[in-house]
Design an enzyme around this catalytic site. Structure first.
Site, mmCIF file in Angstrom:
data_model
loop_
_atom_site.group_PDB
_atom_site.id
_atom_site.type_symbol
_atom_site.label_atom_id
_atom_site.label_comp_id
_atom_site.label_asym_id
_atom_site.label_seq_id
_atom_site.Cartn_x
_atom_site.Cartn_y
_atom_site.Cartn_z
ATOM 1 N N SER A 78 34.268 -35.312 -2.852
ATOM 2 C CA SER A 78 35.575 -35.497 -2.192
ATOM 3 C C SER A 78 36.273 -34.151 -2.063
ATOM 4 O O SER A 78 36.172 -33.319 -2.966
ATOM 5 C CB SER A 78 36.504 -36.411 -3.002
ATOM 6 O OG SER A 78 37.764 -36.529 -2.347
ATOM 7 N N TYR A 148 44.188 -39.248 -0.069
ATOM 8 C CA TYR A 148 43.405 -39.032 -1.290
ATOM 9 C C TYR A 148 43.725 -40.115 -2.319
ATOM 10 O O TYR A 148 42.841 -40.777 -2.849
ATOM 11 C CB TYR A 148 43.724 -37.651 -1.854
ATOM 12 C CG TYR A 148 42.938 -37.262 -3.083
ATOM 13 C CD1 TYR A 148 41.564 -37.027 -3.020
ATOM 14 C CD2 TYR A 148 43.573 -37.089 -4.314
ATOM 15 C CE1 TYR A 148 40.852 -36.640 -4.162
ATOM 16 C CE2 TYR A 148 42.865 -36.701 -5.450
ATOM 17 C CZ TYR A 148 41.502 -36.470 -5.366
ATOM 18 O OH TYR A 148 40.796 -36.083 -6.489
#
Ligand code: UDP
Length: 321
Positions: A78, A148
């Site tokens: 990520s 996120y």
């Protein structure tokens, strides 16, 4: 006896590359998977000569295939800095949601234990301080950090779904601010920004008045905590971080003084939804598997500075803001 085998997604990133090293050192074969949008092959280049190390250049949001057995899947892929979320919002959402689904599906198919890299961002701008794992958080889903935060919250829900419905052995680590060698020099986070600026003799850019707090954990301590959590029986999310809390202004002053080039500190606009405070309550990790951080900030910063010194000078990348 055959060595166990681990898949580490995001394995060429900051935390992923430290995990690759740790798992190889502890007798695992390691498959490192990365699409290299924020990861960097230089982080793992010295591992290529190890016959137990494999690299797969792949995007985990697409179907992932790994031949052979897997005992462990660690999902660390990520983007991980607020500036990256602004530049890569869709990829950030996709890797937390679709990528987690693919990685869980693979773990299920292989009968592997799965560990999700989750985050203190699940707590958002917290109304409980320090943050304990039973706090559900205060997240703005539609703010710039929402891509996120919500992807990671979804990833936690998906992980629990696979655990409850498919019986996959799962672990969830909520990672608090971590620093150390191999952070991307220009990833825009506080430590890389301040250290690069201080080494170049530039002004250090503190956002807001610098009174917001963070608690910084040295990477080796974090990796040890993840290792112990993985090998524990704990399914519910567990905080791993260093509870030593300070203001961002204090942190900037510390980095400036350590580097010693007399940089000035300047103040810039505070980004939207920047959490006011953050500090992990680590009682759970302490009680469950006797973990607590061992590297204090001065020592950790000294070790990190060595890395930055040898990289900032050869790099033309400037700090993003
Ligand atoms: N920050 C700052 N100057 C910078 C980069 C970050 O003052 O050049 C601040 C940021 O606003 C936040 C804290 O440092 O309050 C930590 O930011 P970081 O991006 O490292 O991660 P976060 O903890 O916000 O996810």
């Amino acid at each position: 006896m055959k060595k166990p085998r681990a898949l580490i997604t995001g394995g060429a990133g900051f935390l992923g590359s430290h995990l690759c090293e740790r798992f190889l050192a502890d007798g695992y074969r390691v498959v490192c998977m990365d699409n290299l949008i924020t990861g960097d092959l230089r982080n793992v280049e010295r591992l290529f000569s190890d016959p137990d190390f494999q690299f797969h250049h792949q995007d985990v949001t697409e179907f992932i295939h790994v031949s052979g057995e897997l005992d462990v899947v660690l999902h660390f892929a990520s983007p991980a800095s607020p500036i990256d979320y602004l530049e890569l919002p869709i990829q950030t959402l996709k890797v937390g949601s679709l990528g987690t689904h693919k990685a869980l599906g693979l773990a299920h198919a292989k009968g592997a234990r799965f560990l999700l890299a989750s985050t203190s961002e699940c707590y958002g701008d917290p109304l409980i301080h320090p943050q304990t794992e039973d706090y559900w958080g205060n997240v703005n889903p539609v703010g710039p950090r929402g891509v996120y935060d919500e992807a990671k919250r979804f990833a936690e829900a998906m992980t629990m779904g696979y655990h409850r419905f498919h019986g996959v052995e799962t672990r969830i680590v909520r990672i608090f601010n971590t620093y150390g060698p191999r952070m991307r020099l220009n990833d825009g986070r506080a430590l890389p920004a301040f250290m690069s600026q201080a080494l170049r003799g530039e002004d250090l850019t503190v956002f807001g008045d610098g009174s917001q707090t963070r608690s910084f954990c040295y990477v080796d301590d974090l990796i040890e905590g993840i290792w112990r959590l993985l090998h524990s029986d704990e399914v519910m999310p567990t905080n791993i971080g260093n509870p030593a809390e300070m203001t961002i202004l204090q942190f900037a002053e510390k980095v400036r003084d350590l580097v010693g080039k007399g940089s000035k500190i300047v103040f810039r606009k505070l980004p939207q939804d920047d959490p006011r405070v953050r500090q992990p309550d680590i009682a759970k990790a302490r009680n469950l598997f006797g973990w607590e951080p061992e590297v204090n900030l001065d020592e950790g910063l000294r070790r990190t500075l060595e890395y930055f010194r040898s990289n900032v000078e050869v790099s033309n990348e400037s700090v993003r803001r």
